[in-house]
Motif scaffolding. Structure first.
Motif, PDB file in Angstrom:
ATOM      1  N   HIS A  31       0.832  -1.206   0.000  1.00 58.23           N
ATOM      2  CA  HIS A  31       0.000   0.000   0.000  1.00 58.23           C
ATOM      3  C   HIS A  31       0.863   1.250   0.000  1.00 58.23           C
ATOM      4  CE1 HIS A  31      -4.219  -1.422   0.483  1.00 58.23           C
ATOM      5  NE2 HIS A  31      -3.549  -2.554   0.669  1.00 58.23           N
ATOM      6  N   GLY A  32       2.119   1.095  -0.302  1.00 57.60           N
ATOM      7  CA  GLY A  32       3.056   2.205  -0.413  1.00 57.60           C
ATOM      8  C   GLY A  32       3.679   2.199  -1.797  1.00 57.60           C
ATOM      9  N   TRP A  37       2.018  -3.009  -8.274  1.00 53.86           N
ATOM     10  CA  TRP A  37       1.689  -4.430  -8.403  1.00 53.86           C
ATOM     11  C   TRP A  37       0.400  -4.756  -7.645  1.00 53.86           C
ATOM     12  CZ3 TRP A  37       6.729  -7.676  -7.317  1.00 53.86           C
ATOM     13  CH2 TRP A  37       7.613  -7.525  -8.406  1.00 53.86           C
ATOM     14  N   HIS A  38       0.252  -4.184  -6.457  1.00 55.59           N
ATOM     15  CA  HIS A  38      -0.844  -4.564  -5.570  1.00 55.59           C
ATOM     16  C   HIS A  38      -2.195  -3.994  -6.023  1.00 55.59           C
ATOM     17  CE1 HIS A  38      -2.482  -6.207  -1.898  1.00 55.59           C
ATOM     18  NE2 HIS A  38      -2.909  -5.024  -1.486  1.00 55.59           N
ATOM     19  N   ARG A  39      -2.178  -2.906  -6.756  1.00 58.73           N
ATOM     20  CA  ARG A  39      -3.423  -2.267  -7.213  1.00 58.73           C
ATOM     21  C   ARG A  39      -4.351  -3.283  -7.874  1.00 58.73           C
ATOM     22  NH1 ARG A  39      -1.565   1.261 -10.821  1.00 58.73           N
ATOM     23  NH2 ARG A  39      -1.489   2.996  -9.359  1.00 58.73           N
ATOM     24  N   GLU A 127     -11.806   2.202  -1.362  1.00 56.40           N
ATOM     25  CA  GLU A 127     -11.142   2.177  -2.679  1.00 56.40           C
ATOM     26  C   GLU A 127      -9.781   2.833  -2.569  1.00 56.40           C
ATOM     27  OE1 GLU A 127     -13.189   3.336  -6.210  1.00 56.40           O
ATOM     28  OE2 GLU A 127     -15.114   2.694  -5.373  1.00 56.40           O
ATOM     29  N   GLY A 128      -8.846   2.286  -3.292  1.00 59.06           N
ATOM     30  CA  GLY A 128      -7.503   2.855  -3.298  1.00 59.06           C
ATOM     31  C   GLY A 128      -6.620   2.275  -2.230  1.00 59.06           C
ATOM     32  N   ARG A 129      -5.463   2.886  -2.086  1.00 61.89           N
ATOM     33  CA  ARG A 129      -4.456   2.308  -1.191  1.00 61.89           C
ATOM     34  C   ARG A 129      -4.442   2.924   0.195  1.00 61.89           C
ATOM     35  NH1 ARG A 129       1.348   4.434  -3.470  1.00 61.89           N
ATOM     36  NH2 ARG A 129       1.242   6.501  -2.542  1.00 61.89           N
ATOM     37  N   ASP A 130      -5.060   4.080   0.367  1.00 58.18           N
ATOM     38  CA  ASP A 130      -4.987   4.800   1.639  1.00 58.18           C
ATOM     39  C   ASP A 130      -6.248   4.582   2.467  1.00 58.18           C
ATOM     40  OD1 ASP A 130      -2.497   5.926   0.918  1.00 58.18           O
ATOM     41  OD2 ASP A 130      -3.526   7.467  -0.258  1.00 58.18           O
ATOM     42  N   GLY A 131      -6.078   4.543   3.775  1.00 56.57           N
ATOM     43  CA  GLY A 131      -7.206   4.462   4.680  1.00 56.57           C
ATOM     44  C   GLY A 131      -7.754   3.071   4.920  1.00 56.57           C
ATOM     45  N   THR A 132      -7.094   2.054   4.419  1.00 57.21           N
ATOM     46  CA  THR A 132      -7.588   0.695   4.596  1.00 57.21           C
ATOM     47  C   THR A 132      -7.271   0.185   6.008  1.00 57.21           C
ATOM     48  OG1 THR A 132      -5.578  -0.129   3.572  1.00 57.21           O
ATOM     49  CG2 THR A 132      -7.490   0.077   2.159  1.00 57.21           C
TER      50      THR A 132
END
Length: 158
Positions: A31-32, A37-39, A127-132
């Motif tokens: 998530h950084g 790749w992780h998206r 949605e997305g990488r932040d706030g999960t």
């Protein structure tokens, strides 16, 4: 100590340590800077494979290298076995149970597997990488804590 017990302890300790490392890698790498790749894992798709699977290739390569090095330094072989056991558990639980990427159509209704299933679904709630929330693969924080975190972040209604 029993000579047969030491390899088992190394394998179990490696599985536990790998889950701790996976939490950190998932949060800070995937998530950084490794989001590229992780998206693919956070987007809908019909493909059998996703770019995120490259992480499995990297970690498998590490296990194979340690297994080879175990020829000279025996504990490295058992660490590699621990990584392989973790990888198998990840494949069964994360890819099979949670994401149903292979014919494993069971949704757990109670206990540990339900908590793990729901926690990972909450991980994908934003949605997305932040706030999960919930970055573990074999451990999930208490669901009420995750719900509270998601409410605070505006992903769930109060």
């Amino acid at each position: 100590m029993n000579a047969a017990l030491m390899p088992a302890l190394i394998v179990l300790a490696t599985v536990a340590a790998t889950e701790l490392a996976a939490v950190l890698i998932h949060r800070h790498v995937m998530h950084g800077f490794g989001w590229g790749w992780h998206r693919s894992h956070h987007e809908a798709h019909d493909a059998l494979l996703e770019e995120n699977d490259l992480y499995a290739v990297v970690f498998t390569g590490l296990a194979v290298a340690l297994m080879a090095a175990g020829h000279w330094v025996a504990p490295l072989f058992w660490i590699a076995v621990g990584l392989a056991v973790y990888g198998l558990l990840y494949f069964i639980v994360h890819d099979g149970l949670v994401h149903q990427r292979w014919p494993f159509r069971h949704v757990p209704r109670r206990g540990y597997l339900k908590r793990l299933y729901q926690a990972h679904k909450m991980h994908h709630a934003i949605e997305g990488r932040d706030g999960t929330v919930s970055f573990g693969f074999l451990y999930a924080p208490p669901l009420e804590k995750l719900r509270s975190d998601l409410r605070r972040k505006g992903a769930l209604r109060p």
